[in-house]
Design a protein around this motif. Structure first.
Motif, PDB file in Angstrom:
ATOM      1  N   ASP A   5       0.863  -1.173   0.000  1.00 43.55           N
ATOM      2  CA  ASP A   5       0.000   0.000   0.000  1.00 43.55           C
ATOM      3  C   ASP A   5       0.902   1.227   0.000  1.00 43.55           C
ATOM      4  N   GLN A   8       0.652   4.241   2.290  1.00 48.12           N
ATOM      5  CA  GLN A   8       1.075   4.112   3.684  1.00 48.12           C
ATOM      6  C   GLN A   8       2.588   4.023   3.861  1.00 48.12           C
ATOM      7  N   ALA A  33       1.052  -2.413  -6.621  1.00 49.50           N
ATOM      8  CA  ALA A  33       0.179  -1.394  -6.023  1.00 49.50           C
ATOM      9  C   ALA A  33      -0.774  -0.821  -7.062  1.00 49.50           C
ATOM     10  N   THR A  38      -3.585   0.777  -4.885  1.00 46.71           N
ATOM     11  CA  THR A  38      -2.938   1.387  -3.716  1.00 46.71           C
ATOM     12  C   THR A  38      -1.647   2.111  -4.108  1.00 46.71           C
TER      13      THR A  38
END
Length: 147
Positions: A5, A8, A33, A38
């Motif tokens: 992700d 993050q 991703a 993400t």
């Protein structure tokens, strides 16, 4: 497929190697991703990625399709080695990887942009000289680190 992700945490550093190739592990993080939705503010197929595509002859869409099919880094590396139009020896890969760790931005506009990036990240830093230096620092700062 286990996808990072990238909203993050950053992808792997472009310095991380797989099969001797720099850039490839970061590229795989961004591909996974991208497929998972993400990717955040990262971009699959950015100018740094193209150094890998040009060196190997791998098509970015073909690599993305291979990543969609699943498998870990090792399986994808084997696919790269089998399907790359530009077959490279371990020596050529090592030389290319060493070069990628030292390349800098060329052209007045790109160098001006690079200087502005260093000012944005931390104008006191005089140790940021390469593309990889800037990427690593930008990743660090983007996720809360202090430059």
């Amino acid at each position: 497929m286990k996808a990072p992700d990238l909203t993050q945490a950053p992808p792997r550093s472009p310095r991380v190697r797989l099969g001797g190739y720099t850039i490839l592990p970061r590229l795989l993080d961004k591909a996974r991703a991208s497929i998972a939705g993400t990717l955040g503010e990262y971009r699959y197929g950015n100018p740094t990625d193209w150094h890998f595509y040009r060196f190997t002859g791998i098509d970015p869409d073909a690599l993305l399709e291979r990543v969609k099919a699943g498998g870990g880094d090792w399986a994808i590396l084997q696919w790269v080695q089998e399907t790359a139009p530009h077959k490279r020896s371990p020596f050529e890969i090592a030389q290319w990887a060493a070069w990628t760790e030292t390349f800098a931005y060329h052209g007045v506009e790109r160098r001006d942009w690079f200087t502005a990036e260093i000012r944005r990240l931390n104008p006191e830093r005089d140790d940021i000289a390469t593309v990889f230096d800037r990427l690593d620092l930008d990743d660090y700062v983007a996720f809360g680190g202090e430059a």
